[in-house]
Design a protein around this motif. Structure first.
Motif, mmCIF file in Angstrom:
data_model
loop_
_atom_site.group_PDB
_atom_site.id
_atom_site.type_symbol
_atom_site.label_atom_id
_atom_site.label_comp_id
_atom_site.label_asym_id
_atom_site.label_seq_id
_atom_site.Cartn_x
_atom_site.Cartn_y
_atom_site.Cartn_z
ATOM 1 N N THR A 552 0.845 -1.194 0.000
ATOM 2 C CA THR A 552 0.000 0.000 0.000
ATOM 3 C C THR A 552 0.877 1.238 0.000
ATOM 4 O OG1 THR A 552 -1.698 -1.182 1.265
ATOM 5 C CG2 THR A 552 -1.871 1.220 1.160
ATOM 6 N N PRO A 553 1.007 1.936 -1.135
ATOM 7 C CA PRO A 553 1.789 3.175 -1.156
ATOM 8 C C PRO A 553 1.203 4.210 -0.203
ATOM 9 C CG PRO A 553 1.364 2.391 -3.379
ATOM 10 C CD PRO A 553 0.506 1.572 -2.459
ATOM 11 N N LEU A 554 2.060 5.040 0.349
ATOM 12 C CA LEU A 554 1.617 6.124 1.217
ATOM 13 C C LEU A 554 0.692 7.042 0.439
ATOM 14 C CD1 LEU A 554 2.093 7.399 4.069
ATOM 15 C CD2 LEU A 554 3.837 8.815 2.991
ATOM 16 N N GLY A 555 -0.420 7.467 1.081
ATOM 17 C CA GLY A 555 -1.387 8.322 0.418
ATOM 18 C C GLY A 555 -0.756 9.550 -0.212
ATOM 19 N N GLY A 556 -1.186 9.864 -1.439
ATOM 20 C CA GLY A 556 -0.672 11.046 -2.127
ATOM 21 C C GLY A 556 0.543 10.784 -2.990
ATOM 22 N N THR A 557 1.143 9.590 -2.896
ATOM 23 C CA THR A 557 2.309 9.281 -3.728
ATOM 24 C C THR A 557 1.866 8.558 -4.991
ATOM 25 O OG1 THR A 557 2.682 7.153 -2.660
ATOM 26 C CG2 THR A 557 3.734 9.074 -1.670
ATOM 27 N N SER A 558 2.761 8.514 -5.962
ATOM 28 C CA SER A 558 2.408 7.909 -7.252
ATOM 29 C C SER A 558 3.148 6.602 -7.488
ATOM 30 C CB SER A 558 2.726 8.894 -8.378
ATOM 31 O OG SER A 558 4.085 9.281 -8.326
ATOM 32 N N TRP A 559 3.651 5.988 -6.433
ATOM 33 C CA TRP A 559 4.347 4.709 -6.565
ATOM 34 C C TRP A 559 3.396 3.665 -7.120
ATOM 35 C CZ3 TRP A 559 6.031 1.280 -1.859
ATOM 36 C CH2 TRP A 559 6.859 0.253 -2.307
ATOM 37 N N ASP A 560 3.731 3.085 -8.264
ATOM 38 C CA ASP A 560 2.939 2.033 -8.901
ATOM 39 C C ASP A 560 3.669 0.721 -8.660
ATOM 40 O OD1 ASP A 560 1.050 0.693 -10.358
ATOM 41 O OD2 ASP A 560 1.890 1.224 -12.306
ATOM 42 N N THR A 561 3.225 -0.041 -7.675
ATOM 43 C CA THR A 561 3.990 -1.185 -7.201
ATOM 44 C C THR A 561 3.942 -2.358 -8.173
ATOM 45 O OG1 THR A 561 2.087 -1.995 -5.935
ATOM 46 C CG2 THR A 561 3.628 -0.553 -4.801
ATOM 47 N N GLN A 562 5.024 -3.147 -8.160
ATOM 48 C CA GLN A 562 5.090 -4.437 -8.834
ATOM 49 C C GLN A 562 5.552 -5.457 -7.800
ATOM 50 O OE1 GLN A 562 6.264 -3.958 -13.353
ATOM 51 N NE2 GLN A 562 7.907 -3.157 -12.117
ATOM 52 N N LEU A 563 4.981 -6.665 -7.837
ATOM 53 C CA LEU A 563 5.239 -7.637 -6.783
ATOM 54 C C LEU A 563 5.416 -9.015 -7.384
ATOM 55 C CD1 LEU A 563 5.263 -7.833 -3.605
ATOM 56 C CD2 LEU A 563 2.873 -8.499 -3.782
ATOM 57 N N ALA A 564 6.499 -9.696 -6.987
ATOM 58 C CA ALA A 564 6.719 -11.091 -7.377
ATOM 59 C C ALA A 564 7.039 -11.892 -6.121
ATOM 60 C CB ALA A 564 7.864 -11.201 -8.381
ATOM 61 N N ILE A 565 6.597 -13.156 -6.104
ATOM 62 C CA ILE A 565 6.848 -14.042 -4.963
ATOM 63 C C ILE A 565 7.511 -15.305 -5.497
ATOM 64 C CG2 ILE A 565 5.780 -15.357 -3.088
ATOM 65 C CD1 ILE A 565 3.516 -13.312 -3.089
ATOM 66 N N TYR A 566 8.598 -15.729 -4.830
ATOM 67 C CA TYR A 566 9.348 -16.915 -5.237
ATOM 68 C C TYR A 566 9.304 -17.940 -4.108
ATOM 69 C CZ TYR A 566 11.293 -13.396 -8.420
ATOM 70 O OH TYR A 566 11.445 -12.383 -9.330
ATOM 71 N N GLU A 567 9.152 -19.201 -4.472
ATOM 72 C CA GLU A 567 9.153 -20.266 -3.474
ATOM 73 C C GLU A 567 10.586 -20.588 -3.086
ATOM 74 O OE1 GLU A 567 6.881 -24.512 -2.699
ATOM 75 O OE2 GLU A 567 7.222 -23.820 -4.757
ATOM 76 N N GLY A 568 10.841 -20.687 -1.778
ATOM 77 C CA GLY A 568 12.185 -20.935 -1.286
ATOM 78 C C GLY A 568 12.894 -19.644 -0.948
#
Length: 890
Positions: A552-568
């Motif tokens: 969750t980006p801090l309110g008012g910021t324009s950070w467009d997050t990308q997320l990857a999850i790896y097993e191990g």
């Protein structure tokens, strides 16, 4: 024009005209502020007589002078009976108009991990009991049993068994904010009360005046809320708690807001965002809020407690001046900038100004008239305040028939209205954030200075100061300004991943980070092969089931997050594709196994590469895994079939996974999860197959040269494919045959065309009237409505009423429900991950007469008349349910 500030020069005096955006400070929500202005004051009733003060939980008259006046300030432990005048702590000595004091009682604010006595922590203390009884050395205390929202800790006032008396007052003293007079202040705190064995108070007060501002009391008898007031306005020993008529709500967090303005003076109390009391005689009490006491009677054991969280005092000198109305001086009021900003058509003229100084506002001033600082055709300009000032001195600038030429724009720029701020000037936005303006304000990552950063970046890349401070400018700023080795996030590299836990939100930041880890084309914005500037976390699963990971980006910021999850947890053996992905800006949902570790890689897109915010892990409710109903359809059972969407909705609305998936859940799904993934679309009903594979574009219609269409007929069900990737989308164009005149039963020359689409991805469809075939004239798309589908659910049905004559086309392509284009995010083939989207759609096209047939014209002749043929048909099918003459089907 920068809307917050205009520079005025009148009669040789230069003054500052400030809009609400610059000098005002947010003291309550707009909704609450409007409520306070409009709601009638509650008819006050004195709750208790003075000899019943103990029952009200207030100090009794025990022979000491200060007991006889409930207006007297409460003493802090260790003050030896003198007013508690101390140095400012945790606040704004000097009267900063931003936030005076704010505490969530969190470890990051310096509070000891629970449970711990509040006395002495971060400037907080405890009160002296008014009757001289011993002070508690255990209450209030920091706890983690019931924090509000996503916080970790809170303040609790409970029974102290070491103190025998039930009437002893125990609690917590906020830090003293110093010897300034904040002429306005808003005290806000969330309260959670359980049990009915104690009374509790929230008491803002001034120690230098030795007076309280008021006392708000939650009484144990009848759940009533009382406010200390002086109903006859004479002071002395008369002030008493007044029954507001409102009841406190047990067993849930509810906000209490005390809004005080010494300039009027006025004081209002709101509970649960509803105004419950307007004070009658605030002028007889303290004139400033220097500290707040959170108080409770000791009571007896096992009779409940009170929790406080999200404590905040916003205060400081609140400026006032003329709030000029566009209708002239008659509607002018002397207001503060915040209140003036809430009035449509009004503008704040400046601090300490009078209504007699308000300029007239010509009709030619206002939005759409043109930039005030640029010469243009036509009179007036779009900034009302600036326009009024210029035209009061130069009337011709606003007269019909004249233009806002250089003789108007020049004085506006030089004398009346400030231009847009320059590079590095406050208000243009953080250099490490996409701010949507030209320039940046030489801050990086919040309040940290970035001296000269704007000039450094714009010397390298003029676009950032000529057009917009975009994501490229942010990356350049990080490289050129302020980021040292010491600023690098501690978990910048995979090998330094920080362990995270379920239901324990943590603060995250990618500011001054760098890319790390393997490159792959999954889980990103498709413009790069990695996840951009990223940080790393590791989760060691302690349960079997579904897990949601939410940045969750801090309110008012324009950070467009990308997320990857790896097993191990082996950074040298990261899988491609990853174990799980999240849509850009969204949450990921994966199925985890107890005892297994999972690496979480959090980055950003080219449009929002870095930022700060929080990361939260939560177990997905079991009902999400068992549900079979679609997320966009109501159901009497809990959860919905899309695991990712179900998890996101139930985090916000737990009842959706505890009780039933009702309309509120459907609305939340449409808002938070769209476009939703769905299973393979059943295309067996199609009688026309679009002659192209996903990834191809052979029927581009009027977008092609020469135009190419797929020919279809009314009544067809078309199975097509679509895609959107790398700033390009596939558009499908279908040409229809001439409309059979026989469809026009009523003979008015008009028919109705309906077109419905169901799809695995967001598809928009239009009906187009090609006036001169083919693509030789303007295509008229205004004849019908938009058809739209997503997640295998039809959202909008397209309808067009059109003339028989002409050439007609149906368009289909990726888009939004308002007809906007989608050019990314749905490639072929679909990437692996939890948000699996297909590329198929079904488009159905039908044509009928524009006037529905008469339901009683049921004899088979369809002649538009009800006669003997229809009567005989009725008799012939008498008692037959569902027959053509059974108009209501029963």
């Amino acid at each position: 024009m920068f809307p917050a500030v205009a520079r005025i020069s009148r009669g040789g005096v230069v003054c500052l005209l400030a809009g609400a955006g610059l000098l005002a400070f947010a003291v309550t929500t707009n909704a609450e502020r409007l409520l306070q202005k409009s709601a009638p004051a509650v008819v006050a009733q004195v709750a208790v007589a003075s000899n019943d003060a103990v029952q009200a939980g207030l100090p009794t008259e025990a022979g000491r002078d200060r007991d006889q006046d409930l207006r007297r300030a409460i003493l802090r432990s260790g003050s030896s009976g003198a007013p508690n005048i101390g140095m400012a702590q945790g606040g704004i000595a000097g009267g900063d108009p931003a936030t005076s004091q704010s505490f969530g009682f969190e470890p990051g604010e310096g509070f000891t991990l629970m449970p711990s006595y509040i006395g002495g922590q971060v400037g907080w203390g405890v009160p002296v009991d008014i009757n001289g009884f011993p002070t508690s050395t255990a209450e209030g205390h920091i706890d983690d049993a019931n924090p509000e929202g996503g916080s970790l800790q809170h303040l609790r006032i409970n029974h102290d068994p070491a103190i025998a008396s039930a009437t002893v007052q125990i609690g917590a003293f906020s830090p003293n904010m110093g010897l300034f007079e904040n002429t306005s202040a808003v005290v806000s705190v969330d309260v959670f009360i359980t049990g009915e064995g104690r009374d509790y108070q929230v008491v803002p007060q001034s120690v230098t005046e030795d007076l309280v501002v008021t006392r708000v009391q939650f009484a144990r008898v009848g759940n009533v809320i009382n406010v200390l007031d002086d109903l006859d306005g004479v002071g002395g020993a008369d002030p008493a708690p007044v029954d507001t008529g409102a009841l406190w709500i047990p067993d849930q967090y509810v906000n209490l807001t005390i809004d005080y303005n010494n300039l009027v003076p006025s004081l209002t109390v709101s509970y649960n965002n509803v105004l419950i009391y307007t004070m009658v005689s605030p002028e007889l009490f303290a004139t400033s809020v220097q500290e707040v006491v959170l108080l409770g009677s000791n009571g007896i054991a096992a009779t409940g407690h009170i929790d406080f969280d999200n404590y905040d005092v916003a205060g400081g000198p609140q400026p006032t001046g003329a709030c000029c109305n566009t209708d002239g001086m008659d509607l002018c009021e002397i207001l503060d900038p915040f209140t003036c900003g809430d009035i449509v058509g009004a503008f704040y003229f400046g601090d300490n100004t009078l209504c007699s100084t308000c300029p007239d506002v010509p009709d030619t001033c206002g939005p759409g008239a043109g930039d005030c600082l640029v010469p243009h055709l036509g009179p007036g300009c779009d900034d009302i305040a600036c326009c009024a000032l210029v035209c009061s001195a130069l009337p011709f600038c606003c007269l019909p028939g004249f233009d806002w030429d250089a003789d108007c724009a020049g004085p506006a720029l030089d004398f009346f209205c400030a231009p847009d701020p320059a590079c590095g000037v406050a208000g243009t936005g953080d250099c490490f954030d996409i701010n949507g303006t030209l320039f940046c304000d030489d801050t990086c990552g919040g309040d940290d200075p970035c001296v000269g950063c704007c000039d450094l970046v714009c010397a390298l890349d003029p676009f950032c100061c000529d057009t917009s401070w975009d994501g490229v400018c942010v990356t350049e700023a990080q490289e050129l300004c302020g980021c040292t080795v010491e600023d690098t996030p501690p978990n910048n590299d995979c090998i330094d991943a920080i362990e995270v836990f379920v239901n324990t939100p943590i603060d995250v930041s990618t500011i001054c980070g760098s890319p790390d880890g393997i490159s792959h084309a999954d889980c990103n914005d498709r413009f790069s092969t990695g996840l951009g500037i990223d940080v790393w976390y590791v989760y060691n699963a302690n349960f079997d089931g579904a897990l949601t990971v939410t940045p969750t980006p801090l309110g008012g910021t324009s950070w467009d997050t990308q997320l990857a999850i790896y097993e191990g947890a082996d950074c040298t053996a990261l899988s491609v594709p990853p174990f799980g992905c999240a849509p850009n800006g969204g949450a990921a949902v994966v199925t985890v196994t107890s005892g297994t570790s999972y690496l979480i890689r959090l980055g950003g897109t080219i449009d929002g590469p870095t930022g700060v915010g929080t990361l939260e892990l939560a177990a997905v409710p079991v009902s999400c895994e068992a549900a079979v109903n679609p997320c966009l359809t109501t159901a009497g059972t809990a959860g919905c079939s899309d695991l990712s969407c179900c998890a996101v909705v139930c985090l916000a609305l737990p009842a959706c996974c505890d009780a039933a998936w009702d309309q509120a859940c459907v609305d939340a799904a449409a808002l938070n999860c769209a476009p939703l993934p769905c299973g393979p679309l059943d295309v067996s009903s199609a009688n026309v197959i679009e002659p192209e594979l996903c990834g191809e574009d052979f029927n581009g219609g009027c977008n092609s040269d020469p135009p190419v269409f797929t020919t279809v007929a009314f009544g067809d069900v078309i199975h097509g494919t679509a895609w959107a990737d790398a700033a390009t989308r596939d558009t499908d164009w279908y040409e229809l045959p001439a409309i059979d005149p026989g469809v026009d039963v009523n003979g008015n020359g008009l028919v109705t065309v309906t077109y419905d689409v169901v799809s695995e991805l967001p598809i928009v469809s239009f009906f187009i009237h090609d006036v001169v075939p083919v693509c030789l004239d303007v295509q008229d798309t205004g004849l019908g409505t938009v058809a739209y589908s997503q997640s295998c659910v039809q959202q909008l049905s397209g309808v067009a009423t059109v003339p028989i004559a002409g050439s007609y086309i149906i368009f289909a392509g990726t888009g939004t429900d308002t007809g906007g284009t989608i050019v990314d995010g749905f490639p072929c083939p679909v990437p692996e991950g939890p948000a699996v989207f297909g590329n198929n759609y079904l488009l159905t096209i039908n044509v009928t007469d524009d006037a529905p047939p008469c339901p009683w014209d049921c004899g088979g002749d369809n002649d538009g008349n009800v006669g003997i043929v229809d009567f005989l048909a009725l008799l012939g099918t008498w008692t037959t349910v569902g027959a053509p003459s059974d108009c209501d089907n029963d």
